[in-house]
Enzyme design. Sequence first.
Site, PDB file in Angstrom:
ATOM      1  N   LEU A  81       0.812  -1.225   0.000  1.00 47.21           N
ATOM      2  CA  LEU A  81       0.000   0.000   0.000  1.00 47.21           C
ATOM      3  C   LEU A  81       0.841   1.270   0.000  1.00 47.21           C
ATOM      4  CD1 LEU A  81      -1.577  -2.001   2.476  1.00 47.21           C
ATOM      5  CD2 LEU A  81      -3.330  -0.425   1.697  1.00 47.21           C
ATOM      6  N   THR A 130      -5.867   2.042  -7.378  1.00 47.36           N
ATOM      7  CA  THR A 130      -6.977   2.997  -7.317  1.00 47.36           C
ATOM      8  C   THR A 130      -7.822   2.955  -8.593  1.00 47.36           C
ATOM      9  OG1 THR A 130      -7.418   5.381  -7.430  1.00 47.36           O
ATOM     10  CG2 THR A 130      -5.243   4.704  -8.081  1.00 47.36           C
ATOM     11  N   ASP A 131      -9.072   3.368  -8.473  1.00 42.44           N
ATOM     12  CA  ASP A 131      -9.927   3.472  -9.673  1.00 42.44           C
ATOM     13  C   ASP A 131      -9.480   4.632 -10.573  1.00 42.44           C
ATOM     14  OD1 ASP A 131     -10.782   5.600  -8.068  1.00 42.44           O
ATOM     15  OD2 ASP A 131     -12.919   5.120  -8.201  1.00 42.44           O
ATOM     16  N   GLU A 132      -8.621   5.523 -10.034  1.00 40.08           N
ATOM     17  CA  GLU A 132      -8.231   6.705 -10.813  1.00 40.08           C
ATOM     18  C   GLU A 132      -7.399   6.350 -12.037  1.00 40.08           C
ATOM     19  OE1 GLU A 132      -7.152  10.110  -8.402  1.00 40.08           O
ATOM     20  OE2 GLU A 132      -8.266   9.319  -6.712  1.00 40.08           O
ATOM     21  N   TYR A 155      -0.486  11.519 -10.138  1.00 41.37           N
ATOM     22  CA  TYR A 155      -0.749  10.435  -9.177  1.00 41.37           C
ATOM     23  C   TYR A 155      -1.290   9.207  -9.899  1.00 41.37           C
ATOM     24  CZ  TYR A 155      -3.513   7.654  -5.858  1.00 41.37           C
ATOM     25  OH  TYR A 155      -4.071   6.602  -5.155  1.00 41.37           O
ATOM     26  N   LYS A 159       0.336   5.422 -10.458  1.00 38.21           N
ATOM     27  CA  LYS A 159      -0.317   4.179  -9.994  1.00 38.21           C
ATOM     28  C   LYS A 159      -0.558   3.247 -11.178  1.00 38.21           C
ATOM     29  CE  LYS A 159      -1.535   3.177  -6.377  1.00 38.21           C
ATOM     30  NZ  LYS A 159      -0.849   2.528  -5.226  1.00 38.21           N
TER      31      LYS A 159
HETATM   32  P1  NAD Z   1      -1.595   7.460   2.811  1.00 37.26           P
HETATM   33  O1  NAD Z   1      -0.967   8.597   2.088  1.00 37.26           O
HETATM   34  O2  NAD Z   1      -2.503   7.733   3.969  1.00 37.26           O
HETATM   35  O3  NAD Z   1      -0.463   6.481   3.372  1.00 37.26           O
HETATM   36  C1  NAD Z   1       0.655   6.110   2.617  1.00 37.26           C
HETATM   37  C2  NAD Z   1       1.658   5.437   3.552  1.00 37.26           C
HETATM   38  O4  NAD Z   1       2.795   5.058   2.758  1.00 37.26           O
HETATM   39  C3  NAD Z   1       2.174   6.353   4.665  1.00 37.26           C
HETATM   40  O5  NAD Z   1       2.208   5.654   5.884  1.00 37.26           O
HETATM   41  C4  NAD Z   1       3.578   6.718   4.203  1.00 37.26           C
HETATM   42  O6  NAD Z   1       4.470   6.975   5.289  1.00 37.26           O
HETATM   43  C5  NAD Z   1       3.975   5.463   3.427  1.00 37.26           C
HETATM   44  N1  NAD Z   1       4.996   5.763   2.418  1.00 37.26           N
HETATM   45  C6  NAD Z   1       4.985   6.748   1.484  1.00 37.26           C
HETATM   46  N2  NAD Z   1       6.107   6.722   0.759  1.00 37.26           N
HETATM   47  C7  NAD Z   1       6.842   5.669   1.222  1.00 37.26           C
HETATM   48  C8  NAD Z   1       8.092   5.112   0.860  1.00 37.26           C
HETATM   49  N3  NAD Z   1       8.835   5.641  -0.114  1.00 37.26           N
HETATM   50  N4  NAD Z   1       8.527   4.015   1.528  1.00 37.26           N
HETATM   51  C9  NAD Z   1       7.791   3.468   2.527  1.00 37.26           C
HETATM   52  N5  NAD Z   1       6.592   3.973   2.928  1.00 37.26           N
HETATM   53  C10 NAD Z   1       6.134   5.056   2.279  1.00 37.26           C
HETATM   54  O7  NAD Z   1      -2.321   6.607   1.690  1.00 37.26           O
HETATM   55  P2  NAD Z   1      -3.687   5.775   1.756  1.00 37.26           P
HETATM   56  O8  NAD Z   1      -4.805   6.677   1.446  1.00 37.26           O
HETATM   57  O9  NAD Z   1      -3.702   4.949   2.975  1.00 37.26           O
HETATM   58  O10 NAD Z   1      -3.477   4.844   0.470  1.00 37.26           O
HETATM   59  C11 NAD Z   1      -2.827   3.582   0.586  1.00 37.26           C
HETATM   60  C12 NAD Z   1      -2.794   2.923  -0.777  1.00 37.26           C
HETATM   61  O11 NAD Z   1      -4.118   2.748  -1.256  1.00 37.26           O
HETATM   62  C13 NAD Z   1      -2.064   3.729  -1.844  1.00 37.26           C
HETATM   63  O12 NAD Z   1      -1.320   2.843  -2.639  1.00 37.26           O
HETATM   64  C14 NAD Z   1      -3.174   4.393  -2.640  1.00 37.26           C
HETATM   65  O13 NAD Z   1      -2.780   4.623  -3.964  1.00 37.26           O
HETATM   66  C15 NAD Z   1      -4.262   3.335  -2.544  1.00 37.26           C
HETATM   67  N6  NAD Z   1      -5.641   3.833  -2.636  1.00 37.26           N
HETATM   68  C16 NAD Z   1      -6.062   4.863  -1.815  1.00 37.26           C
HETATM   69  C17 NAD Z   1      -7.394   5.279  -1.900  1.00 37.26           C
HETATM   70  C18 NAD Z   1      -7.921   6.377  -0.986  1.00 37.26           C
HETATM   71  O14 NAD Z   1      -9.069   6.798  -1.149  1.00 37.26           O
HETATM   72  N7  NAD Z   1      -7.164   6.862  -0.019  1.00 37.26           N
HETATM   73  C19 NAD Z   1      -8.280   4.674  -2.786  1.00 37.26           C
HETATM   74  C20 NAD Z   1      -7.803   3.619  -3.596  1.00 37.26           C
HETATM   75  C21 NAD Z   1      -6.486   3.212  -3.493  1.00 37.26           C
HETATM   76  P1  TYD Z   2      -9.698  14.010  -2.825  1.00 34.48           P
HETATM   77  O1  TYD Z   2     -10.135  13.706  -1.438  1.00 34.48           O
HETATM   78  O2  TYD Z   2      -8.429  14.774  -3.022  1.00 34.48           O
HETATM   79  O3  TYD Z   2      -9.679  12.638  -3.615  1.00 34.48           O
HETATM   80  P2  TYD Z   2      -9.461  12.346  -5.218  1.00 34.48           P
HETATM   81  O4  TYD Z   2      -9.024  13.577  -5.884  1.00 34.48           O
HETATM   82  O5  TYD Z   2      -8.375  11.320  -5.185  1.00 34.48           O
HETATM   83  O6  TYD Z   2     -10.770  11.843  -5.685  1.00 34.48           O
HETATM   84  O7  TYD Z   2     -10.847  14.830  -3.551  1.00 34.48           O
HETATM   85  C1  TYD Z   2     -12.167  14.336  -3.668  1.00 34.48           C
HETATM   86  C2  TYD Z   2     -12.955  15.334  -4.476  1.00 34.48           C
HETATM   87  O8  TYD Z   2     -13.068  16.556  -3.744  1.00 34.48           O
HETATM   88  C3  TYD Z   2     -12.285  15.705  -5.776  1.00 34.48           C
HETATM   89  O9  TYD Z   2     -13.293  15.897  -6.790  1.00 34.48           O
HETATM   90  C4  TYD Z   2     -11.600  17.026  -5.492  1.00 34.48           C
HETATM   91  C5  TYD Z   2     -12.516  17.659  -4.457  1.00 34.48           C
HETATM   92  N1  TYD Z   2     -11.851  18.542  -3.476  1.00 34.48           N
HETATM   93  C6  TYD Z   2     -12.333  19.846  -3.263  1.00 34.48           C
HETATM   94  O10 TYD Z   2     -13.318  20.279  -3.886  1.00 34.48           O
HETATM   95  N2  TYD Z   2     -11.677  20.635  -2.356  1.00 34.48           N
HETATM   96  C7  TYD Z   2     -10.595  20.199  -1.662  1.00 34.48           C
HETATM   97  O11 TYD Z   2     -10.024  20.985  -0.850  1.00 34.48           O
HETATM   98  C8  TYD Z   2     -10.127  18.863  -1.879  1.00 34.48           C
HETATM   99  C9  TYD Z   2      -8.936  18.341  -1.135  1.00 34.48           C
HETATM  100  C10 TYD Z   2     -10.799  18.067  -2.783  1.00 34.48           C
END
Ligand code: NAD
Ligand code: TYD
Length: 347
Positions: A81, A130-132, A155, A159
């Site tokens: 992750l 991610t779905d992105e 980003y 991914k």
């Molecule tokens: P996050 O940013 O909260 O956490 C990322 C973690 O990775 C942190 O603990 C950070 O310290 C660690 N990290 C970053 N760079 C590193 C490195 N070089 N070496 C070791 N550790 C490192 O992210 P998240 O939201 O928990 O996402 C986790 C994973 O899930 C990611 O791969 C992200 O792409 C994927 N994902 C996230 C979402 C979402 O909505 N947040 C949705 C789909 C997929």
């Molecule tokens: P975000 O939480 O950054 O997730 P992602 O871009 O990966 O989907 O943003 C969710 C949605 O909210 C996205 O359409 C961008 C919007 N957004 C705002 O309108 N204002 C903000 O300050 C942020 C961080 C996001």
Amino acid sequence: MNILITGGAGFIGSHVVRQLVNKYPNYNIFNLDALTYAGNLENLKDIESATNYTFLKADITDEQAINSLFSKYKFEGVIHLAAESHVDRSIKEPLAFAKTNILGTMVLLNAFKNLWQNNWEGKRFYHISTDEVYGSLGATGLFTETTSYNPNSPYSASKASSDHFVRAYGETFGMPYVISNCSNNYGPNHFPEKLIPLFINNIINNKALPVYGDGLFTRDWLYVIDHARAIDLAFHKGKNGETYNIGGFNEWTNIDLIKLLCTLMDDKLGREKGASEKLITYVKDRPGHDLRYAIDATKINKELGWSPSVTFKEGLEKTINWYLDNKEWLNNVTSGNYKEYYKSQYN
Ligand code: NAD
Ligand code: TYD
């Protein structure tokens, strides 16, 4: 069985670590994290002394450190992750995303291959994506596992690239892998740079709520613990070489979601109805902003029997309650560097 979870100090990773440590006492769970601004060991306070849990501080781009940890602990399963995860930061610093998300994933893949390439039986590399990567939808349609990749932000491009490398290691070296692509998560321990926790924090502090563009962008939201359940299932029961889309069947335009959040927060904070909505401020749009994401999660539902366990309203309430009960966590992560990030992003 020695299982490596990377990024376990982050938002989703910490929920995955907790779930696996508590559920599988016979596994040794190793949490490898570089503790960037997004990594926080406070997220794991409740399980840090469990006998089946070990924290390893390392950077996934540090080839030497990673190789030596793989040869020391002989990880049989990897749940990956660790990543740079915020789109706005990727617009400011795209190279950091290429380094961690592409190169870091390759370093892990290589270490795993070098360790097991003559003995793949019972091994698995699970890549969390991610779905992105699929790009942006118009008003209709859903992302399925066969939708072609069309990433629009640094980003999502990083991914997408890492997903391709995982698949390539499967095809070229016979590495057993699973990939899942999930929609937007929300819940406890979410760093307040993403929409929901940022807006919760700003409402608490009576600060402006910066809505990008016209606010009509649509996301499909999933409670983080339901994502962790899906990861547990796909890691154990998913088929090798398969991708699973994970989503909440839960689409919201940003502005509707923000209004719901404002109403729930007014209630929790004992504020006059409509008070938090007054904080809504439309700001300049994000460049390359994807209009709509929506996941078709039929495959994981049919093949692995997964579905979300909480409704959006329940999940949002749990999330808000967590932030209100954990003000110290919020204060700790929003002091220091966060202030500079906030200024450069929103001023
Ligand atoms: P996050 O940013 O909260 O956490 C990322 C973690 O990775 C942190 O603990 C950070 O310290 C660690 N990290 C970053 N760079 C590193 C490195 N070089 N070496 C070791 N550790 C490192 O992210 P998240 O939201 O928990 O996402 C986790 C994973 O899930 C990611 O791969 C992200 O792409 C994927 N994902 C996230 C979402 C979402 O909505 N947040 C949705 C789909 C997929
Ligand atoms: P975000 O939480 O950054 O997730 P992602 O871009 O990966 O989907 O943003 C969710 C949605 O909210 C996205 O359409 C961008 C919007 N957004 C705002 O309108 N204002 C903000 O300050 C942020 C961080 C996001």
